[in-house]
Write an enzyme that holds these catalytic residues in place. Structure first.
Site, PDB file in Angstrom:
ATOM      1  N   GLY A   1     -37.779  21.174  25.157  1.00  0.00           N
ATOM      2  CA  GLY A   1     -35.933  20.878  25.870  1.00  0.00           C
ATOM      3  C   GLY A   1     -35.546  20.679  24.639  1.00  0.00           C
ATOM      4  N   SER A   2     -34.420  19.724  25.036  1.00  0.00           N
ATOM      5  CA  SER A   2     -33.001  20.047  24.505  1.00  0.00           C
ATOM      6  C   SER A   2     -33.175  18.133  23.906  1.00  0.00           C
ATOM      7  CB  SER A   2     -31.694  19.939  25.373  1.00  0.00           C
ATOM      8  OG  SER A   2     -31.762  18.950  26.101  1.00  0.00           O
TER       9      SER A   2
ATOM     10  N   CYS B   1     -35.094  27.527  20.130  1.00  0.00           N
ATOM     11  CA  CYS B   1     -35.449  26.664  18.660  1.00  0.00           C
ATOM     12  C   CYS B   1     -35.114  26.907  18.099  1.00  0.00           C
ATOM     13  CB  CYS B   1     -35.865  25.378  19.719  1.00  0.00           C
ATOM     14  SG  CYS B   1     -37.757  26.001  19.793  1.00  0.00           S
TER      15      CYS B   1
ATOM     16  N   GLU C   1     -41.126  18.710  22.027  1.00  0.00           N
ATOM     17  CA  GLU C   1     -40.451  20.071  21.337  1.00  0.00           C
ATOM     18  C   GLU C   1     -39.214  20.308  21.363  1.00  0.00           C
ATOM     19  OE1 GLU C   1     -43.062  21.007  19.568  1.00  0.00           O
ATOM     20  OE2 GLU C   1     -44.137  21.326  19.885  1.00  0.00           O
ATOM     21  N   LEU C   2     -38.797  20.022  20.316  1.00  0.00           N
ATOM     22  CA  LEU C   2     -37.632  20.021  21.155  1.00  0.00           C
ATOM     23  C   LEU C   2     -36.425  20.594  20.219  1.00  0.00           C
ATOM     24  CD1 LEU C   2     -36.801  15.226  20.670  1.00  0.00           C
ATOM     25  CD2 LEU C   2     -37.277  17.479  22.706  1.00  0.00           C
ATOM     26  N   GLY C   3     -34.319  20.351  19.826  1.00  0.00           N
ATOM     27  CA  GLY C   3     -34.053  21.173  19.859  1.00  0.00           C
ATOM     28  C   GLY C   3     -34.322  21.172  18.216  1.00  0.00           C
TER      29      GLY C   3
ATOM     30  N   PHE D   1     -26.534  27.567  20.162  1.00  0.00           N
ATOM     31  CA  PHE D   1     -27.917  28.275  21.094  1.00  0.00           C
ATOM     32  C   PHE D   1     -26.711  30.103  21.591  1.00  0.00           C
ATOM     33  CE2 PHE D   1     -31.330  27.639  23.676  1.00  0.00           C
ATOM     34  CZ  PHE D   1     -31.786  27.153  23.083  1.00  0.00           C
TER      35      PHE D   1
ATOM     36  N   GLU E   1     -26.733  22.316  17.280  1.00  0.00           N
ATOM     37  CA  GLU E   1     -27.987  23.341  17.575  1.00  0.00           C
ATOM     38  C   GLU E   1     -26.444  24.781  17.878  1.00  0.00           C
ATOM     39  OE1 GLU E   1     -30.667  23.354  20.929  1.00  0.00           O
ATOM     40  OE2 GLU E   1     -31.672  24.481  19.313  1.00  0.00           O
TER      41      GLU E   1
HETATM   42  P1  NAD Z   1     -33.287  21.423  28.128  1.00  0.00           P
HETATM   43  O1  NAD Z   1     -33.706  20.146  28.227  1.00  0.00           O
HETATM   44  O2  NAD Z   1     -31.184  21.069  29.707  1.00  0.00           O
HETATM   45  O3  NAD Z   1     -33.831  20.993  29.747  1.00  0.00           O
HETATM   46  C1  NAD Z   1     -35.709  21.424  29.824  1.00  0.00           C
HETATM   47  C2  NAD Z   1     -36.339  20.670  30.776  1.00  0.00           C
HETATM   48  O4  NAD Z   1     -36.221  19.430  31.262  1.00  0.00           O
HETATM   49  C3  NAD Z   1     -35.607  21.562  32.024  1.00  0.00           C
HETATM   50  O5  NAD Z   1     -36.919  22.096  33.120  1.00  0.00           O
HETATM   51  C4  NAD Z   1     -35.188  20.395  32.803  1.00  0.00           C
HETATM   52  O6  NAD Z   1     -34.793  21.180  34.151  1.00  0.00           O
HETATM   53  C5  NAD Z   1     -35.933  19.401  32.930  1.00  0.00           C
HETATM   54  N1  NAD Z   1     -34.786  17.863  32.652  1.00  0.00           N
HETATM   55  C6  NAD Z   1     -33.310  18.156  32.890  1.00  0.00           C
HETATM   56  N2  NAD Z   1     -32.901  16.679  32.645  1.00  0.00           N
HETATM   57  C7  NAD Z   1     -34.430  15.867  32.485  1.00  0.00           C
HETATM   58  C8  NAD Z   1     -34.609  14.456  33.086  1.00  0.00           C
HETATM   59  N3  NAD Z   1     -33.050  13.620  32.787  1.00  0.00           N
HETATM   60  N4  NAD Z   1     -35.991  14.280  33.315  1.00  0.00           N
HETATM   61  C9  NAD Z   1     -36.840  15.486  33.288  1.00  0.00           C
HETATM   62  N5  NAD Z   1     -36.383  16.583  33.154  1.00  0.00           N
HETATM   63  C10 NAD Z   1     -35.136  17.021  32.907  1.00  0.00           C
HETATM   64  O7  NAD Z   1     -33.228  22.388  27.986  1.00  0.00           O
HETATM   65  P2  NAD Z   1     -33.224  24.027  27.981  1.00  0.00           P
HETATM   66  O8  NAD Z   1     -31.401  24.078  28.254  1.00  0.00           O
HETATM   67  O9  NAD Z   1     -33.661  24.235  29.665  1.00  0.00           O
HETATM   68  O10 NAD Z   1     -33.698  24.273  27.094  1.00  0.00           O
HETATM   69  C11 NAD Z   1     -33.299  24.967  25.666  1.00  0.00           C
HETATM   70  C12 NAD Z   1     -32.960  23.678  24.737  1.00  0.00           C
HETATM   71  O11 NAD Z   1     -34.990  23.594  24.679  1.00  0.00           O
HETATM   72  C13 NAD Z   1     -32.370  23.544  23.535  1.00  0.00           C
HETATM   73  O12 NAD Z   1     -32.212  22.447  22.978  1.00  0.00           O
HETATM   74  C14 NAD Z   1     -33.619  24.424  22.848  1.00  0.00           C
HETATM   75  O13 NAD Z   1     -34.421  24.076  21.324  1.00  0.00           O
HETATM   76  C15 NAD Z   1     -35.296  23.619  23.537  1.00  0.00           C
HETATM   77  N6  NAD Z   1     -36.414  24.196  22.580  1.00  0.00           N
HETATM   78  C16 NAD Z   1     -37.211  24.054  21.823  1.00  0.00           C
HETATM   79  C17 NAD Z   1     -38.291  24.599  21.762  1.00  0.00           C
HETATM   80  C18 NAD Z   1     -39.461  23.548  21.075  1.00  0.00           C
HETATM   81  O14 NAD Z   1     -40.634  24.009  20.993  1.00  0.00           O
HETATM   82  N7  NAD Z   1     -38.718  22.892  19.696  1.00  0.00           N
HETATM   83  C19 NAD Z   1     -38.575  25.393  22.547  1.00  0.00           C
HETATM   84  C20 NAD Z   1     -38.171  26.087  23.537  1.00  0.00           C
HETATM   85  C21 NAD Z   1     -36.744  25.284  23.768  1.00  0.00           C
END
Ligand code: NAD
Length: 487
Positions: A232-233, A288, A254-256, A384, A382
């Site tokens: 995620g982010s 990402c 695995e992040l942004g 997006f 980023e």
């Molecule tokens: P996000 O970080 O908002 O959420 C990701 C997940 O975390 C969701 O399931 C969300 O409900 C959960 N979450 C949110 N806050 C949390 C907390 N405090 N504690 C635990 N869980 C929590 O990301 P998103 O908007 O769903 O996805 C987009 C982001 O993901 C972008 O920044 C993108 O670059 C990144 N991403 C990275 C990869 C990689 O492999 N590096 C792949 C895909 C997406």
């Protein structure tokens, strides 16, 4: 088989069953183009997490003692179930993520590869016989499962980003508790549970707990969950790392990214524009590994900008479920408005929009921007969204310096007519992944996928890197004859 199985409605999946959550909360699942609510997922509570953890604790030791062939058979069974349900998954992914059919097909194929590769991985978690400094000692290093793995996933590639954790973690003898994004609880969670149910995975080993921040946080803090795999982010990843650090819990993040596509002056113009358009616009720029920065050498810059703008203008945008279009809706209005705000800010700082730049309901036209300031958020963050900012550089050294001037480090690409020039330059780029003469979005089940800097922490996804991720090493000795100590 309809788009959504009846059993999934208003449900979680724990201990081998689809069932209502303990407190009866729900998550509406919207078609991202029409905004129609086409499914309803259950909303897990803390009590549901407790039940799932208890079931996983009961099931995991026996699973880890199954033969590798038995574990592999379940993974192959899940791959077969995915093939049977391919049409259902295709429709689900298109509607839940707002993508074109080609992206849904890619996810299904990539998830099948993850399952098949993981089936092979089950027999490859080998150890070592170590030389010992003690006479008569047999010294071994063996691989043991981590135990209970908490997986937290985003909405953009919900099936494959879940599967790249679930499949290898199960193959290596772990149990997995998955919390998908609230945008995609079905293709990112409940539908995946159906695959493992079809394949006969014993109860408690894979469980789905739809929810948002609270459920994710409970997985992170739960003392019985040994490891968190988060995709995620960067912002949320940092919070998870802080919490997990205090608990001394293993994390993989695995992040942004803010990825650079470098176009050198000897690149083929048409190829470069096609790769540039794909790198920035596919799936509305919501990955990402999207290229958020086009770094172009001066000799080709004007022609490249014009060719990229022409490709952007030619892309059709609309409802990917009902129309044959190139791009679909943005995931939600928050993401759309954030990106539109960053674009407006860049324009107020002097950037010139040469294609797109407009939005219409949930749709964001593919956009090309020139004269971007290196301090603009549109360049440093980023985005997006389907936006391609172009910055002109003089030579290879400047291209490297500009590309490396970011806190992220996920992926970069270099386009050139001289392969060795490309390789030399690629090896100077600070990122977990670099591609010469191809687009930034690349992933393969066997390749080590991941980033450095603010783009990731922990190991890599893919191939044997998964053994490092989802097992611990145990040193085991057997000593022959009586040992002697001073007391
Ligand atoms: P996000 O970080 O908002 O959420 C990701 C997940 O975390 C969701 O399931 C969300 O409900 C959960 N979450 C949110 N806050 C949390 C907390 N405090 N504690 C635990 N869980 C929590 O990301 P998103 O908007 O769903 O996805 C987009 C982001 O993901 C972008 O920044 C993108 O670059 C990144 N991403 C990275 C990869 C990689 O492999 N590096 C792949 C895909 C997406």
């Amino acid at each position: 088989m309809g788009t959504v199985d009846e059993a999934w409605q208003e449900s979680l999946f724990t201990n081998g069953h689809f069932h209502r959550p303990s407190a009866g909360g729900t998550i509406p699942v919207r078609d991202k183009a029409s905004a129609e609510i086409f499914a309803v997922a259950g909303l897990a509570t803390e009590a549901d997490v407790e039940l799932a953890v208890a079931a996983a604790r009961t099931a995991q030791p026996a699973w880890s003692e199954r033969t590798y062939a038995e574990r592999a058979a379940v993974l192959r069974g899940a791959a077969a179930a995915l093939a049977d349900r391919a049409k259902q998954f295709r429709d689900l992914i298109i509607r839940e993520t707002g993508c074109i059919g080609g992206k849904a097909d890619y996810e299904i194929g990539a998830a099948a590869s993850e399952l098949v590769e993981a089936a092979g991985l089950a027999s490859r978690a080998t150890g070592e016989v170590l030389p010992s400094g003690h006479a008569g000692r047999f010294s071994l290093s063996e691989r043991v499962p981590v135990g209970l793995v908490g997986a937290i996933t985003p909405w953009n590639f919900p099936l494959v980003l879940g599967m790249r954790v679930i499949a290898p973690a199960l193959a290596l003898g772990n149990a997995v508790l998955l919390k998908p994004s609230p945008e995609t609880p079905v293709s990112g969670g409940l539908a995946i549970a159906a695959l493992f149910e079809d394949a006969g995975l014993p109860a408690g080993l894979f469980q789905v707990l739809p929810g948002d921040v609270e459920v994710g946080q409970r997985l992170v803090t739960h003392p019985d969950i040994a490891m968190i795999h988060f995709t995620g982010s960067t912002k949320v990843g940092r919070q998870i790392a802080q919490t997990a650090g205090g608990l001394l819990k293993k994390v993989s993040l695995e992040l942004g990214g803010n990825n650079a596509l470098i176009i050198l002056d000897d690149a083929d113009l048409d190829q470069a524009a096609m790769i540039g358009a794909w790198s920035s616009f596919h799936y509305q720029g919501q990955t990402c590994i999207t290229a958020g920065r086009h770094i172009v050498q001066r000799g080709i810059a004007d022609a490249y900008a014009a060719a990229l703008a022409a490709r952007a203008d030619a892309i059709s945008v609309g409802n990917t479920f009902t129309e044959d279009v190139g791009l679909g809706p943005m995931i939600n209005s928050v993401q759309l408005e954030r990106a539109a705000g960053m674009l407006a800010e860049a324009v107020s700082e002097g950037a010139a929009v040469i294609a797109g730049g407009t939005t219409d309901g949930p749709y964001f036209r593919p956009t090309v921007v020139r004269e971007i300031s290196r301090s603009s958020r549109l360049w440093t963050d980023e985005i997006f969204a389907p936006v391609a900012p172009i910055l002109v550089v003089e030579d290879d050294d400047e291209a490297v310096a500009v590309a490396n001037d970011t806190e992220y480090g996920l992926v970069n690409s270099v386009l050139t007519g001289d392969t060795y020039r490309g390789i030399r330059l690629a090896r100077r780029l600070r990122a977990g992944m670099v591609h010469v003469n191809d687009a930034t979005p690349q992933d393969e089940a066997l390749a080590p996928f991941g980033g450095i800097g603010q783009s990731g922490l922990g190991g890599r996804s893919g191939g044997d890197s998964n053994i490092e991720e989802f097992t611990e090493r145990r040193w085991l000795t057997v000593t022959e004859g009586p040992a002697h100590y001073p007391y």
